[in-house]
Motif scaffolding. Structure first.
Motif, short mmCIF file in Angstrom:
data_model
loop_
_atom_site.label_atom_id
_atom_site.label_comp_id
_atom_site.label_asym_id
_atom_site.label_seq_id
_atom_site.Cartn_x
_atom_site.Cartn_y
_atom_site.Cartn_z
N UNK A 97 0.82 -1.21 0.00
CA UNK A 97 0.00 0.00 0.00
C UNK A 97 0.85 1.27 0.00
N UNK A 98 2.06 1.20 0.55
CA UNK A 98 2.97 2.35 0.49
C UNK A 98 3.39 2.62 -0.95
N UNK A 99 3.65 1.57 -1.71
CA UNK A 99 3.97 1.74 -3.14
C UNK A 99 2.78 2.32 -3.88
N UNK A 100 1.60 1.85 -3.55
CA UNK A 100 0.40 2.38 -4.19
C UNK A 100 0.23 3.87 -3.89
N UNK A 101 0.48 4.27 -2.66
CA UNK A 101 0.39 5.68 -2.29
C UNK A 101 1.39 6.51 -3.08
N UNK A 102 2.59 5.97 -3.26
CA UNK A 102 3.60 6.67 -4.08
C UNK A 102 3.10 6.84 -5.51
N UNK A 127 7.16 5.59 -8.82
CA UNK A 127 6.97 4.34 -8.09
C UNK A 127 7.69 3.19 -8.78
N UNK A 128 7.59 3.14 -10.11
CA UNK A 128 8.19 2.05 -10.87
C UNK A 128 9.69 1.97 -10.70
N UNK A 129 10.37 3.10 -10.71
CA UNK A 129 11.82 3.09 -10.52
C UNK A 129 12.17 2.59 -9.12
N UNK A 130 11.39 3.00 -8.14
CA UNK A 130 11.63 2.54 -6.76
C UNK A 130 11.40 1.03 -6.65
N UNK A 131 10.31 0.57 -7.18
CA UNK A 131 9.93 -0.85 -7.06
C UNK A 131 10.85 -1.74 -7.88
N UNK A 132 11.10 -1.35 -9.13
CA UNK A 132 11.88 -2.20 -10.04
C UNK A 132 13.34 -2.33 -9.61
N UNK A 133 13.82 -1.42 -8.78
CA UNK A 133 15.22 -1.51 -8.36
C UNK A 133 15.50 -2.78 -7.57
N UNK A 134 14.46 -3.36 -6.94
CA UNK A 134 14.64 -4.63 -6.24
C UNK A 134 14.25 -5.84 -7.07
N UNK A 141 16.44 -2.04 -17.70
CA UNK A 141 15.80 -1.50 -16.50
C UNK A 141 14.86 -0.36 -16.88
N UNK A 142 15.32 0.53 -17.76
CA UNK A 142 14.48 1.64 -18.18
C UNK A 142 13.25 1.14 -18.94
N UNK A 143 13.40 0.06 -19.70
CA UNK A 143 12.26 -0.50 -20.42
C UNK A 143 11.23 -1.10 -19.45
N UNK A 144 11.71 -1.68 -18.36
CA UNK A 144 10.80 -2.22 -17.34
C UNK A 144 10.04 -1.07 -16.68
N UNK A 145 10.74 0.02 -16.36
CA UNK A 145 10.07 1.18 -15.77
C UNK A 145 9.03 1.74 -16.74
N UNK A 146 9.37 1.80 -18.02
CA UNK A 146 8.41 2.30 -19.02
C UNK A 146 7.18 1.41 -19.10
N UNK A 147 7.37 0.09 -18.97
CA UNK A 147 6.23 -0.84 -18.96
C UNK A 147 5.33 -0.55 -17.77
N UNK A 148 5.91 -0.37 -16.60
CA UNK A 148 5.13 -0.06 -15.40
C UNK A 148 4.36 1.25 -15.59
N UNK A 149 5.01 2.22 -16.23
CA UNK A 149 4.39 3.53 -16.42
C UNK A 149 3.17 3.46 -17.34
N UNK A 150 3.09 2.41 -18.16
CA UNK A 150 1.92 2.26 -19.04
C UNK A 150 0.65 1.90 -18.27
#
Length: 237
Positions: free
Chosen positions: A107-112, A121-128, A140-149
């Protein structure tokens, strides 16, 4: 012709399976599920059973998609010819403090996501989610872009699905078709030891460990994952 159904995980779309779809489409029909804004694993599984382009199919799920795949098997075992479970799990949310810790973290990620946007949020989450060597690389940037979609509303729905996930132990023990259990050795989200336990619960399983790889195995080591899937599909007609 063989039909292969590929199931993405949390905040993932067809991109997560792009290399596998490209490589395997010459040999079989490949279809990638889309969970949309569905908020339970059962509803996600039901949508796959409704929309899959064949009555029977090979089924592969990554991360949350592996849990969805197990739910597909629970609902319609006769439709699943073989199963691949990648970087995933089967246990429900733990009771007590551990389960509450998971809920609070998600829920903290969702709030972000709501406050600062999906990219932050995606950059924070995907780093792990990836092997440390892949931080701030093009993949890594492509994964963040996918999350951003995706949107925060979709994220909220999928978090609800995960927090209310069922115990799939019975499904693992009931499986009699060929099963691939695959995990990146450095997967910090769904650890290797968990996959060893999962493989031990399944009668006809093969455990494949992908080296130099975190949670996002299909993108981090696409050739190795495709090779494992090709071997698993093996002699299917």
């Amino acid at each position: 012709m063989t039909t292969l159904v590929l199931v993405p995980g949390l905040l993932c779309d067809g991109f997560v399976w792009s290399e596998q779809q490209r490589a395997l489409s010459a040999q079989m029909q490949v279809w990638v599920a889309d969970h949309g804004a569905l908020d339970s694993l059962t509803n996600m599984a039901s949508a796959i059973l409704r929309d899959a382009p064949a009555e029977r199919f090979a089924l592969a799920g990554h991360s949350m998609g592996g849990r969805v795949a197990l739910e597909v098997f629970r609902l319609a075992p006769h439709r699943v010819q073989r199963l691949a479970l990648l970087d995933t799990g089967w246990r429900p949310r733990q009771p007590g403090a551990k389960g509450e810790e998971e809920r609070t973290s998600r829920l903290a990620l969702l709030e972000t996501a709501f406050q600062h946007g999906m990219r932050v949020m995606g950059r924070q989450w995907a780093s792990g989610m990836v092997h440390p060597n892949r931080l701030d690389t093009p993949i890594f940037e492509a994964i963040v872009a996918m999350i951003e979609r995706k949107t925060p509303e979709i994220f909220a729905a999928q978090i609800h699905a995960l927090l209310t996930r069922p115990d799939a132990t019975a499904q693992l023990r009931a499986l009699q078709c060929p099963v691939l259990v695959l995990c990146g050795r450095q997967d910090a989200w769904s650890c290797l030891s968990q996959h060893v336990e999962m493989a031990e619960l399944i009668r006809r399983s093969h455990l494949r460990i992908i080296e130099e790889c975190g949670h996002m195995s299909t993108l981090e080591q696409p050739a190795a994952v495709t090779a494992a899937l090709t071997e698993w599909l093996g002699d299917m007609e």
